[in-house]
Motif scaffolding. Sequence first.
Motif, short mmCIF file in Angstrom:
data_model
loop_
_atom_site.label_atom_id
_atom_site.label_comp_id
_atom_site.label_asym_id
_atom_site.label_seq_id
_atom_site.Cartn_x
_atom_site.Cartn_y
_atom_site.Cartn_z
N LEU A 78 0.99 -37.18 -38.94
CA LEU A 78 0.56 -37.66 -39.42
C LEU A 78 -0.06 -37.55 -40.43
CD1 LEU A 78 -1.18 -39.60 -36.05
CD2 LEU A 78 0.46 -40.34 -37.20
N ASP A 84 -1.43 -43.61 -39.81
CA ASP A 84 -1.86 -43.16 -38.91
C ASP A 84 -1.30 -43.49 -37.08
OD1 ASP A 84 -1.36 -45.62 -38.57
OD2 ASP A 84 -3.23 -46.36 -38.59
N HIS A 85 0.28 -43.29 -37.42
CA HIS A 85 1.00 -43.36 -36.28
C HIS A 85 2.54 -42.80 -37.12
CE1 HIS A 85 1.61 -47.65 -38.04
NE2 HIS A 85 2.94 -48.24 -37.20
N GLY A 115 -2.67 -45.32 -30.17
CA GLY A 115 -1.86 -45.99 -31.05
C GLY A 115 -1.70 -44.77 -31.69
N LYS A 116 -2.02 -43.77 -31.78
CA LYS A 116 -1.14 -42.95 -32.44
C LYS A 116 0.77 -42.53 -32.48
CE LYS A 116 -4.90 -39.93 -32.50
NZ LYS A 116 -5.09 -38.31 -32.33
N ARG A 118 3.68 -45.04 -30.64
CA ARG A 118 4.51 -46.30 -30.39
C ARG A 118 4.97 -46.33 -29.44
NH1 ARG A 118 3.11 -50.35 -34.67
NH2 ARG A 118 1.83 -50.14 -34.97
#
Length: 207
Positions: A78, A84-85, A115-116, A118
């Motif tokens: 990241l 952020d994901h 949420g890092k 999906r």
Amino acid sequence: DIAADFLKGRRDRVQVATKVGLAPPKSRPLVDHFMPLARWMMEAAPQLRQLVRRSGLQANRRLRLTPQLVQRSIEASLRRLRTDHVDLLGIHNAAPEDLARDELKRAFEDLVTAGKARAIAVAGGEEAACFALTRETVVPVSVIQIPLPPPGAPVTILRRARSVDAGLIVHSVFGIPGGEGPQLSRLATEVSLRDQAAYAGGPYEPR
């Protein structure tokens, strides 16, 4: 930096995938010094490529999967990607026993919840992929990545992925690197296979 620059201003239009579980080969100054020459020789004599592969000098190193490794890996990705994901986090060459470990299950679930990442994928052999698709008490896998089965090989894993609505990514269309010879030979000699290849992706000219 190249990937991060590319993502700038278009992150919502790009699907980003990364993996955890492998590290580059250890640096060997003498080997690194002669590698440009070795690459030139392999271009001139492709049969040498097999010798280099079998030597293991350029083989990636498999890392022991731990929650700490998973966390460090995703945070580093990241940071480098300046996002952020990631859309997909793959577990490289995971063994079934890795996927059954509670601490890893929780680590990957936490990443998805935060949420890092999906979605989580298993990237490797069929054994781990089958295990991931048929067991509920394992890492929450929704995508598998496997080598494309050669023509005529069983496709059980493909049917199983479809039956549970799992995503599927294939690689090595001509087989595992170094094993493409038999497939190219078949394309050169079997008219029906050439017709299938032409229908799937355009005309094929035998070498």
